[in-house]
Enzyme design. Sequence first.
Site, PDB file in Angstrom:
ATOM      1  N   ARG A  37       0.640  -1.912  -0.396  1.00 29.62           N
ATOM      2  CA  ARG A  37      -0.276  -0.038   0.258  1.00 29.62           C
ATOM      3  C   ARG A  37       0.801   1.080   0.233  1.00 29.62           C
ATOM      4  NH1 ARG A  37      -4.000  -1.931   4.027  1.00 29.62           N
ATOM      5  NH2 ARG A  37      -6.055  -2.104   2.518  1.00 29.62           N
ATOM      6  N   LYS A 202     -13.993 -12.850   6.413  1.00 28.74           N
ATOM      7  CA  LYS A 202     -14.840 -11.834   6.786  1.00 28.74           C
ATOM      8  C   LYS A 202     -15.983 -12.498   5.541  1.00 28.74           C
ATOM      9  CE  LYS A 202     -11.686  -8.148   6.830  1.00 28.74           C
ATOM     10  NZ  LYS A 202     -11.325  -6.448   7.022  1.00 28.74           N
ATOM     11  N   GLY A 355      -6.845  -7.022   1.161  1.00 31.12           N
ATOM     12  CA  GLY A 355      -5.618  -6.631   1.545  1.00 31.12           C
ATOM     13  C   GLY A 355      -5.028  -8.171   1.574  1.00 31.12           C
ATOM     14  N   GLY A 379     -12.388  -3.464   1.169  1.00 36.00           N
ATOM     15  CA  GLY A 379     -13.565  -3.323   1.633  1.00 36.00           C
ATOM     16  C   GLY A 379     -14.502  -2.434   0.429  1.00 36.00           C
TER      17      GLY A 379
END
Length: 398
Positions: A37, A202, A355, A379
Site C-alpha cells: 500500500r 470476512k 488486503g 471493503g
Amino acid sequence: MNASSAEFLAGVTGRRVLVRSDLNVPLEGTTITDDGRIRASVPTIRALAEAGARVVVVAHLGRPKGAPDPAYSLAPVAARLGELLGREVAFAADTVGSSAQETVAGLADGDVALLENVRFNAGETSKDDAERGAFADELAALADAFVSDGFGVVHRKQASVYDVAQRLPHAMGGLVAAEIDVLRRLTIEPERPYVVVLGGSKVSDKLGVIDNLLGKADKLLIGGGMVFTFLKAQGHEVGTSLLEEDQLDTVRAYQARADELGVEIVLPTDIVVADSFGDEASARVVAADAIPAETLGLDIGPASGEAFAAALADARTVFWNGPMGVFEQPAFAEGTRAVAAALTKVPGLSVVGGGDSAAAVRALGFDESSFGHISTGGGASLEYLEGKELPGITVLEG
Ligand code: ADP
Ligand code: MG
C-alpha cells in the site's frame, strides 16, 4: 478533477496539499511485513512533490481507539515512505496539534510530511457530523487543497476522507482514479466469461457482494472460510470450521437464484482439515461432504484447486477477493497458490482485491505484474461491486 492532470499539477506549486493515502500496512512490532500500500501511494505523492507542492500526507494504521497509542504509530511507515520516495519525509508526532502545525510550516516547496495516525483522533471516525466536522476543520486548516488517494477508505464517511473534501478545493488522486476505472470494467459490460472467486474470513461482509454479482458473473467459485456456510446449507457436517449460522437461509436463496439465472456456483469438493486452528502437523485432505466433526477446514483441497484453475482457464474477466485458505501457513497455502497461478494465465482482465489477498500473492512469490490489477482496497471494492455509493467518491463530484 484528477490530481494527475496537468492543470491541477500546474496549480499546486508552493501550495500546501493534504493527501489522504491508505498506508494501512501489516506490522510485526515496527517491521512492515508487506509494503504494497505504501508503494501504491508513492506515484501521487511524488507527482505532487515534483510539481512543487508542500505535500502533507494523512493516513491511518490499524484500529486505535480514537486516542494516541504507540503500537499504531505511523513512524515506521514514514521511514519506509522516505526510502521509496528517495527523499526525506518529515514526520509529525500528532495529526493536527502543534507538532503537525510546526511540521507543515517548516515545509519548503517539494517537501513531504506525514502526519501521525489520523485515528488517534476521535473526530476521524465519529458518527456525529459535528464532531467529525470539527476535526475536519482542523485538518483543512493545515492545507490549501485536498487530494483523495486512499482507495481503501473511500467507502468510509470519515473526516479525512469525506468531510475535509467539503472544506478544501479537491481532486481525485491517480490511485483512486485507476481503481475506479478497473471497477467500472468489472461492472459495465465485462468481457465474458466473467468468473468471480470469493474466499477469506470476512464471510458476512462478502455475502452481500454475491447478491449483486450473481446478476453479472457467469461463474462464482467459493473458497476460504465462506465455503462452510455453503456446505452446511446443503446439509453437510463442517466440524468446527468458520460458520455463519444466521446466513444459512441467505446462502440457500443465493443458490436458488443462481440456478434460476444459470450462474454456476462452484464449491470445493475436497478440503484440507486440521484438528485445531493452525495445526499443520494434523493437516489432511478429506471430501468436502465428509468433514470429520472434530476437525476444521483451513484450505480447499488439491482436486478443488485444479477444478478452480480449470474454471478460470478461459475466463476473459476475473475478480478474486479473499484467500482460499489460511495461506499464512504453508500447509494451508496451496489452494490460494493454485488460484493465484491460474489468474496469472487468464487471457483477459484479472483483478485481485482485498488486503490479505494482495498480500498473499506477494507472499507466495508471484510477480505483481502477472495480474491485470492488484487493488489496494478490499471493503471499498466490495461495496462498489455491491452497487453501494462510496461517500469518499461522491463527495469529490460535489
Ligand atoms: P481479504 O483481506 O483479501 O479481503 P479476508 O480479510 O476476508 O480477505 O480474509 C483473509 C484471511 O482469511 C486470511 O488471514 C486467511 O488466513 C483467512 N482464511 C482463509 N480461509 C480460511 C478458513 N478456511 N478458515 C479460517 N480462516 C481462513
Ligand atoms: Mg483482510
